[in-house]
Design a protein around this motif. Structure first.
Motif, PDB file in Angstrom:
ATOM      1  N   VAL A 144       0.853  -1.182   0.000  1.00  0.00           N
ATOM      2  CA  VAL A 144       0.000   0.000   0.000  1.00  0.00           C
ATOM      3  C   VAL A 144       0.890   1.233   0.000  1.00  0.00           C
ATOM      4  O   VAL A 144       1.775   1.368   0.850  1.00  0.00           O
ATOM      5  N   LEU A 145       0.660   2.125  -0.968  1.00  0.00           N
ATOM      6  CA  LEU A 145       1.430   3.369  -1.035  1.00  0.00           C
ATOM      7  C   LEU A 145       0.980   4.340   0.049  1.00  0.00           C
ATOM      8  O   LEU A 145      -0.177   4.344   0.452  1.00  0.00           O
ATOM      9  N   ALA A 146       1.909   5.162   0.507  1.00  0.00           N
ATOM     10  CA  ALA A 146       1.571   6.233   1.442  1.00  0.00           C
ATOM     11  C   ALA A 146       0.653   7.230   0.741  1.00  0.00           C
ATOM     12  O   ALA A 146       0.557   7.243  -0.489  1.00  0.00           O
ATOM     13  N   GLU A 147      -0.007   8.064   1.506  1.00  0.00           N
ATOM     14  CA  GLU A 147      -1.005   8.988   0.970  1.00  0.00           C
ATOM     15  C   GLU A 147      -0.482   9.922  -0.127  1.00  0.00           C
ATOM     16  O   GLU A 147      -0.997   9.966  -1.216  1.00  0.00           O
ATOM     17  N   ASN A 148       0.517  10.707   0.180  1.00  0.00           N
ATOM     18  CA  ASN A 148       0.979  11.742  -0.752  1.00  0.00           C
ATOM     19  C   ASN A 148       2.449  11.565  -1.087  1.00  0.00           C
ATOM     20  O   ASN A 148       3.289  12.333  -0.617  1.00  0.00           O
ATOM     21  N   ILE A 149       2.756  10.569  -1.910  1.00  0.00           N
ATOM     22  CA  ILE A 149       4.159  10.407  -2.277  1.00  0.00           C
ATOM     23  C   ILE A 149       4.485  11.333  -3.441  1.00  0.00           C
ATOM     24  O   ILE A 149       3.626  11.669  -4.249  1.00  0.00           O
ATOM     25  N   ARG A 163      10.476  -1.914  -0.380  1.00  0.00           N
ATOM     26  CA  ARG A 163      10.438  -1.638   1.055  1.00  0.00           C
ATOM     27  C   ARG A 163      11.776  -1.127   1.553  1.00  0.00           C
ATOM     28  O   ARG A 163      11.845  -0.168   2.317  1.00  0.00           O
ATOM     29  N   VAL A 164      12.844  -1.745   1.102  1.00  0.00           N
ATOM     30  CA  VAL A 164      14.181  -1.368   1.561  1.00  0.00           C
ATOM     31  C   VAL A 164      14.611  -0.025   0.971  1.00  0.00           C
ATOM     32  O   VAL A 164      15.110   0.845   1.675  1.00  0.00           O
ATOM     33  N   ILE A 165      14.413   0.160  -0.330  1.00  0.00           N
ATOM     34  CA  ILE A 165      14.871   1.371  -1.012  1.00  0.00           C
ATOM     35  C   ILE A 165      13.983   2.573  -0.690  1.00  0.00           C
ATOM     36  O   ILE A 165      14.476   3.646  -0.369  1.00  0.00           O
ATOM     37  N   ALA A 166      12.676   2.402  -0.767  1.00  0.00           N
ATOM     38  CA  ALA A 166      11.769   3.536  -0.614  1.00  0.00           C
ATOM     39  C   ALA A 166      11.491   3.882   0.847  1.00  0.00           C
ATOM     40  O   ALA A 166      11.343   5.038   1.196  1.00  0.00           O
ATOM     41  N   GLY A 167      11.377   2.889   1.699  1.00  0.00           N
ATOM     42  CA  GLY A 167      11.146   3.132   3.113  1.00  0.00           C
ATOM     43  C   GLY A 167       9.701   3.430   3.467  1.00  0.00           C
ATOM     44  O   GLY A 167       8.811   3.454   2.622  1.00  0.00           O
ATOM     45  N   SER A 168       9.475   3.673   4.749  1.00  0.00           N
ATOM     46  CA  SER A 168       8.122   3.843   5.269  1.00  0.00           C
ATOM     47  C   SER A 168       7.473   5.166   4.869  1.00  0.00           C
ATOM     48  O   SER A 168       6.265   5.318   4.976  1.00  0.00           O
ATOM     49  N   SER A 169       8.254   6.125   4.411  1.00  0.00           N
ATOM     50  CA  SER A 169       7.648   7.386   3.973  1.00  0.00           C
ATOM     51  C   SER A 169       6.958   7.240   2.622  1.00  0.00           C
ATOM     52  O   SER A 169       6.109   8.043   2.266  1.00  0.00           O
ATOM     53  N   THR A 170       7.305   6.212   1.876  1.00  0.00           N
ATOM     54  CA  THR A 170       6.709   5.970   0.565  1.00  0.00           C
ATOM     55  C   THR A 170       5.673   4.850   0.612  1.00  0.00           C
ATOM     56  O   THR A 170       4.637   4.938  -0.027  1.00  0.00           O
ATOM     57  N   LEU A 171       5.962   3.813   1.370  1.00  0.00           N
ATOM     58  CA  LEU A 171       5.035   2.691   1.489  1.00  0.00           C
ATOM     59  C   LEU A 171       4.348   2.713   2.849  1.00  0.00           C
ATOM     60  O   LEU A 171       5.007   2.711   3.881  1.00  0.00           O
ATOM     61  N   LYS A 172       3.046   2.743   2.824  1.00  0.00           N
ATOM     62  CA  LYS A 172       2.271   2.716   4.062  1.00  0.00           C
ATOM     63  C   LYS A 172       2.300   1.312   4.657  1.00  0.00           C
ATOM     64  O   LYS A 172       2.340   1.132   5.864  1.00  0.00           O
ATOM     65  N   PHE A 215       7.850   7.953  -6.478  1.00  0.00           N
ATOM     66  CA  PHE A 215       7.237   6.944  -7.337  1.00  0.00           C
ATOM     67  C   PHE A 215       8.187   6.549  -8.464  1.00  0.00           C
ATOM     68  O   PHE A 215       8.266   5.373  -8.827  1.00  0.00           O
ATOM     69  N   ALA A 216       8.922   7.503  -8.995  1.00  0.00           N
ATOM     70  CA  ALA A 216       9.907   7.198 -10.041  1.00  0.00           C
ATOM     71  C   ALA A 216      10.965   6.231  -9.512  1.00  0.00           C
ATOM     72  O   ALA A 216      11.414   5.344 -10.241  1.00  0.00           O
ATOM     73  N   LEU A 217      11.341   6.385  -8.247  1.00  0.00           N
ATOM     74  CA  LEU A 217      12.297   5.466  -7.633  1.00  0.00           C
ATOM     75  C   LEU A 217      11.714   4.062  -7.550  1.00  0.00           C
ATOM     76  O   LEU A 217      12.391   3.083  -7.862  1.00  0.00           O
ATOM     77  N   LEU A 218      10.451   3.950  -7.165  1.00  0.00           N
ATOM     78  CA  LEU A 218       9.800   2.641  -7.117  1.00  0.00           C
ATOM     79  C   LEU A 218       9.752   2.003  -8.504  1.00  0.00           C
ATOM     80  O   LEU A 218       9.992   0.798  -8.652  1.00  0.00           O
ATOM     81  N   GLU A 219       9.435   2.796  -9.515  1.00  0.00           N
ATOM     82  CA  GLU A 219       9.409   2.284 -10.893  1.00  0.00           C
ATOM     83  C   GLU A 219      10.774   1.738 -11.294  1.00  0.00           C
ATOM     84  O   GLU A 219      10.874   0.735 -11.987  1.00  0.00           O
ATOM     85  N   LYS A 220      11.798   2.405 -10.841  1.00  0.00           N
ATOM     86  CA  LYS A 220      13.159   2.044 -11.229  1.00  0.00           C
ATOM     87  C   LYS A 220      13.672   0.804 -10.503  1.00  0.00           C
ATOM     88  O   LYS A 220      14.342  -0.029 -11.097  1.00  0.00           O
TER      89      LYS A 220
END
Length: 90
Positions: free
Chosen positions: A21-26, A65-74, A31-36
């Protein structure tokens, strides 16, 4: 054997709901980092440019989860028992 051929041997039992689940306002950059970083290419934009997750193809590697962290993934958890990827080697 190519990577795509190897991945095609795996089977996947889809759960009824996403385990990611994505965080509310990424931001666009997040998001580009997640795509990559996602090796399965789960994070994509549709024709209208809306961010989407295709959780059904998840390799459960945890890169997002590791790269983006909790600020990106809820939320990131493994799929329910009996669901998710079944890796086939060879």
């Amino acid at each position: 054997m190519s990577v795509n051929e190897s991945l095609a041997r795996n089977s996947y039992a889809a759960a009824g709901q996403s385990h990611i689940v994505l965080a509310e306002n990424i931001s666009e950059a997040q998001f580009a980092l997640l795509e990559k970083v996602c090796p399965a290419g789960l994070f994509q934009r549709n024709a209208a440019g809306v961010a989407m997750i295709n959780y059904r193809g998840c390799l459960e590697c945890g890169c997002c989860r590791v790269i983006a962290g909790s600020s990106t993934l809820k939320q990131w958890r493994y799929p329910a028992s009996g669901c998710g990827i079944a890796l086939r080697f060879g």
